[in-house]
Design a protein around this motif. Structure first.
Motif, PDB file in Angstrom:
ATOM      1  N   ALA A 123     -10.266  -4.793   4.052  1.00 25.29           N
ATOM      2  CA  ALA A 123      -9.867  -5.659   5.164  1.00 25.29           C
ATOM      3  C   ALA A 123      -8.937  -4.912   6.114  1.00 25.29           C
ATOM      4  O   ALA A 123      -9.069  -4.995   7.339  1.00 25.29           O
ATOM      5  CB  ALA A 123      -9.190  -6.922   4.637  1.00 25.29           C
ATOM      6  N   GLU A 124      -7.985  -4.160   5.548  1.00 24.03           N
ATOM      7  CA  GLU A 124      -7.056  -3.397   6.371  1.00 24.03           C
ATOM      8  C   GLU A 124      -7.775  -2.285   7.122  1.00 24.03           C
ATOM      9  O   GLU A 124      -7.498  -2.014   8.288  1.00 24.03           O
ATOM     10  CB  GLU A 124      -5.944  -2.816   5.490  1.00 24.03           C
ATOM     11  CG  GLU A 124      -4.858  -2.073   6.250  1.00 24.03           C
ATOM     12  CD  GLU A 124      -4.023  -2.987   7.135  1.00 24.03           C
ATOM     13  OE1 GLU A 124      -3.306  -2.460   8.014  1.00 24.03           O
ATOM     14  OE2 GLU A 124      -4.090  -4.218   6.965  1.00 24.03           O
ATOM     15  N   ARG A 125      -8.724  -1.631   6.426  1.00 29.70           N
ATOM     16  CA  ARG A 125      -9.490  -0.559   7.069  1.00 29.70           C
ATOM     17  C   ARG A 125     -10.288  -1.097   8.260  1.00 29.70           C
ATOM     18  O   ARG A 125     -10.305  -0.494   9.339  1.00 29.70           O
ATOM     19  CB  ARG A 125     -10.449   0.075   6.063  1.00 29.70           C
ATOM     20  CG  ARG A 125     -11.178   1.302   6.603  1.00 29.70           C
ATOM     21  CD  ARG A 125     -12.202   1.805   5.618  1.00 29.70           C
ATOM     22  NE  ARG A 125     -13.352   0.914   5.574  1.00 29.70           N
ATOM     23  CZ  ARG A 125     -14.396   0.990   6.411  1.00 29.70           C
ATOM     24  NH1 ARG A 125     -14.429   1.914   7.359  1.00 29.70           N
ATOM     25  NH2 ARG A 125     -15.396   0.142   6.313  1.00 29.70           N
ATOM     26  N   GLN A 126     -10.945  -2.238   8.072  1.00 27.09           N
ATOM     27  CA  GLN A 126     -11.727  -2.829   9.154  1.00 27.09           C
ATOM     28  C   GLN A 126     -10.836  -3.178  10.341  1.00 27.09           C
ATOM     29  O   GLN A 126     -11.211  -2.989  11.491  1.00 27.09           O
ATOM     30  CB  GLN A 126     -12.446  -4.088   8.647  1.00 27.09           C
ATOM     31  CG  GLN A 126     -13.534  -3.819   7.629  1.00 27.09           C
ATOM     32  CD  GLN A 126     -14.740  -3.135   8.242  1.00 27.09           C
ATOM     33  OE1 GLN A 126     -14.898  -3.083   9.465  1.00 27.09           O
ATOM     34  NE2 GLN A 126     -15.595  -2.583   7.396  1.00 27.09           N
ATOM     35  N   ARG A 127      -9.634  -3.676  10.020  1.00 22.58           N
ATOM     36  CA  ARG A 127      -8.722  -4.067  11.102  1.00 22.58           C
ATOM     37  C   ARG A 127      -8.267  -2.850  11.904  1.00 22.58           C
ATOM     38  O   ARG A 127      -8.261  -2.864  13.136  1.00 22.58           O
ATOM     39  CB  ARG A 127      -7.507  -4.779  10.489  1.00 22.58           C
ATOM     40  CG  ARG A 127      -6.567  -5.388  11.501  1.00 22.58           C
ATOM     41  CD  ARG A 127      -5.782  -6.519  10.890  1.00 22.58           C
ATOM     42  NE  ARG A 127      -4.877  -6.065   9.858  1.00 22.58           N
ATOM     43  CZ  ARG A 127      -3.591  -5.815  10.067  1.00 22.58           C
ATOM     44  NH1 ARG A 127      -3.070  -5.959  11.268  1.00 22.58           N
ATOM     45  NH2 ARG A 127      -2.814  -5.426   9.089  1.00 22.58           N
ATOM     46  N   ALA A 129      -8.489  -4.226  -9.670  1.00 22.14           N
ATOM     47  CA  ALA A 129      -9.050  -3.164  -8.841  1.00 22.14           C
ATOM     48  C   ALA A 129      -9.914  -3.732  -7.721  1.00 22.14           C
ATOM     49  O   ALA A 129      -9.888  -3.247  -6.584  1.00 22.14           O
ATOM     50  CB  ALA A 129      -9.877  -2.203  -9.707  1.00 22.14           C
ATOM     51  N   GLU A 130     -10.675  -4.778  -8.032  1.00 23.83           N
ATOM     52  CA  GLU A 130     -11.532  -5.393  -7.013  1.00 23.83           C
ATOM     53  C   GLU A 130     -10.696  -6.064  -5.928  1.00 23.83           C
ATOM     54  O   GLU A 130     -10.996  -5.964  -4.732  1.00 23.83           O
ATOM     55  CB  GLU A 130     -12.468  -6.416  -7.663  1.00 23.83           C
ATOM     56  CG  GLU A 130     -13.423  -7.106  -6.700  1.00 23.83           C
ATOM     57  CD  GLU A 130     -14.452  -6.189  -6.090  1.00 23.83           C
ATOM     58  OE1 GLU A 130     -15.147  -6.615  -5.143  1.00 23.83           O
ATOM     59  OE2 GLU A 130     -14.587  -5.029  -6.552  1.00 23.83           O
ATOM     60  N   LYS A 131      -9.616  -6.739  -6.336  1.00 27.23           N
ATOM     61  CA  LYS A 131      -8.729  -7.359  -5.346  1.00 27.23           C
ATOM     62  C   LYS A 131      -8.142  -6.302  -4.420  1.00 27.23           C
ATOM     63  O   LYS A 131      -8.069  -6.491  -3.210  1.00 27.23           O
ATOM     64  CB  LYS A 131      -7.600  -8.108  -6.057  1.00 27.23           C
ATOM     65  CG  LYS A 131      -8.022  -9.391  -6.737  1.00 27.23           C
ATOM     66  CD  LYS A 131      -6.822 -10.057  -7.394  1.00 27.23           C
ATOM     67  CE  LYS A 131      -7.208 -11.379  -8.048  1.00 27.23           C
ATOM     68  NZ  LYS A 131      -6.048 -12.036  -8.698  1.00 27.23           N
ATOM     69  N   LYS A 132      -7.710  -5.187  -5.012  1.00 20.27           N
ATOM     70  CA  LYS A 132      -7.122  -4.104  -4.217  1.00 20.27           C
ATOM     71  C   LYS A 132      -8.159  -3.526  -3.254  1.00 20.27           C
ATOM     72  O   LYS A 132      -7.853  -3.230  -2.089  1.00 20.27           O
ATOM     73  CB  LYS A 132      -6.601  -3.011  -5.147  1.00 20.27           C
ATOM     74  CG  LYS A 132      -5.845  -1.895  -4.443  1.00 20.27           C
ATOM     75  CD  LYS A 132      -4.570  -2.433  -3.831  1.00 20.27           C
ATOM     76  CE  LYS A 132      -3.657  -1.322  -3.340  1.00 20.27           C
ATOM     77  NZ  LYS A 132      -4.267  -0.461  -2.334  1.00 20.27           N
ATOM     78  N   ALA A 133      -9.408  -3.359  -3.742  1.00 17.58           N
ATOM     79  CA  ALA A 133     -10.471  -2.820  -2.887  1.00 17.58           C
ATOM     80  C   ALA A 133     -10.751  -3.745  -1.708  1.00 17.58           C
ATOM     81  O   ALA A 133     -10.986  -3.294  -0.578  1.00 17.58           O
ATOM     82  CB  ALA A 133     -11.741  -2.601  -3.700  1.00 17.58           C
ATOM     83  N   ILE A 134     -10.705  -5.054  -1.975  1.00 22.15           N
ATOM     84  CA  ILE A 134     -10.941  -6.032  -0.896  1.00 22.15           C
ATOM     85  C   ILE A 134      -9.819  -5.960   0.143  1.00 22.15           C
ATOM     86  O   ILE A 134     -10.067  -5.966   1.347  1.00 22.15           O
ATOM     87  CB  ILE A 134     -11.035  -7.454  -1.489  1.00 22.15           C
ATOM     88  CG1 ILE A 134     -12.341  -7.600  -2.278  1.00 22.15           C
ATOM     89  CG2 ILE A 134     -10.970  -8.506  -0.386  1.00 22.15           C
ATOM     90  CD1 ILE A 134     -12.456  -8.911  -3.022  1.00 22.15           C
TER      91      ILE A 134
END
Length: 309
Positions: free
Chosen positions: A100-104, A91-96
């Protein structure tokens, strides 16, 4: 003199590890609500494990860690704890990745028109490179006998008006399938009225069955549900949708990457609308016949919780 490593620089850290750095998270916060007991976390900490170490492990390495804890350190892990450790890390990997995609995407959406034009000129210079990459990718999809290998996405990223040749279809064709679904829904409603049955108000299995019986077997539930948020962005903000299509096409990205990029502009719209993503769909004539995708609801809930709104 001390030497600075990539661990001391967040940008360099992301470049070398492939993940953005997240500061300040503890093991307790990582495994909260996953059924991992405090003394288990204390033992993991004594063994030298940190959040950054764990989330960069493979599934096989995690299995080895759990086995070592049980066999070498004689830690009595509950059955649920073993799964809780792995579930929390996934879950943490998915959140990261989502962050990252959201910031981009958010960074892309916040650029001024002037910067977009400058960026467009720069991207135009690398257009030929993107086309070559795209062609290489298509060639790799061909087997030795010349037949297409099975692939997940039957579409290719295209700009409005592009003529797409070959076995893949462009995004104009994809969006037209949603328009056809709207027409099949109207036909289903007319048939239901004639039979005195309850009329469907959204695209359901009944509509997909009707489309198949009408000869439109290319319209199916998995495909249409998979890209419905992309169609939503196309309906709610055509300009931003076209801009994302242009960028991803020129980069030579596949349709899977484009599909992921379509989520975050919708999350931003939902936030501006008091997180009422359902309302955004229902107030649009073309969208109100579609259910809001589960993942889009989850992303909105995640962002709302994250910002304490």
């Amino acid at each position: 003199m001390d030497t600075m490593t990539h661990k001391d620089n967040p940008l360099a850290y992301e470049f070398f590890t492939g993940m953005p750095r997240r500061e300040g998270k503890t093991l307790e916060e990582l495994f909260e609500n996953y059924g991992v007991r405090h003394h288990t976390l204390a033992k993991m900490s004594d063994m030298g494990f940190t959040v950054n170490t764990l989330i960069r492990m493979t599934e096989q390495e995690l299995d080895e860690v759990i086995q070592t804890m049980v066999e070498n350190f004689h830690i009595e892990l509950l059955f649920g704890e073993r799964y809780g450790v792995k579930a929390a890390i996934r879950a943490e990997k998915k959140a990261i990745e989502d962050e990252a995609e959201r910031q981009r995407i958010m960074s892309f959406g916040s650029k001024s028109e002037k910067k977009r034009k400058l960026e467009g000129r720069s991207l135009a210079a690398s257009k030929e490179v993107g086309k070559k990459r795209q062609k290489r990718r298509q060639l790799k999809e061909l087997g030795e006998d010349g037949e297409d290998r099975p692939r997940e996405h039957p579409f290719i990223v295209s700009e409005p008006g592009d003529i797409v040749r070959g076995k893949k279809n462009g995004l104009d064709y994809l969006f037209d399938l949603y328009e056809q679904c709207g027409k099949f829904l109207v036909e289903c409603q007319q048939i239901s009225k004639e039979k005195g049955e309850k009329c469907p108000i959204k695209v359901t299995n009944q509509v997909f069955r009707h489309a198949k019986h009408a000869g439109a077997g290319y319209i199916n539930k998995p495909k249409m549900r998979h890209y419905v948020h992309c169609y939503a962005l196309h309906c709610l903000d055509t300009e931003q949708s076209n801009a994302i299509r242009k960028v991803y096409k020129e980069r030579g990205e596949n349709v899977g990457a484009w599909r992921q990029a379509c989520y975050w502009p919708l999350v931003s719209m939902a936030r501006a609308n008091g997180w009422d993503i359902e309302g955004l769909f229902n107030r649009n004539e073309r969208l109100k016949i579609w259910y809001v995708p589960t993942k889009l609801r989850q992303l909105c809930h995640f962002e709302r919780t994250k910002h304490g709104e």
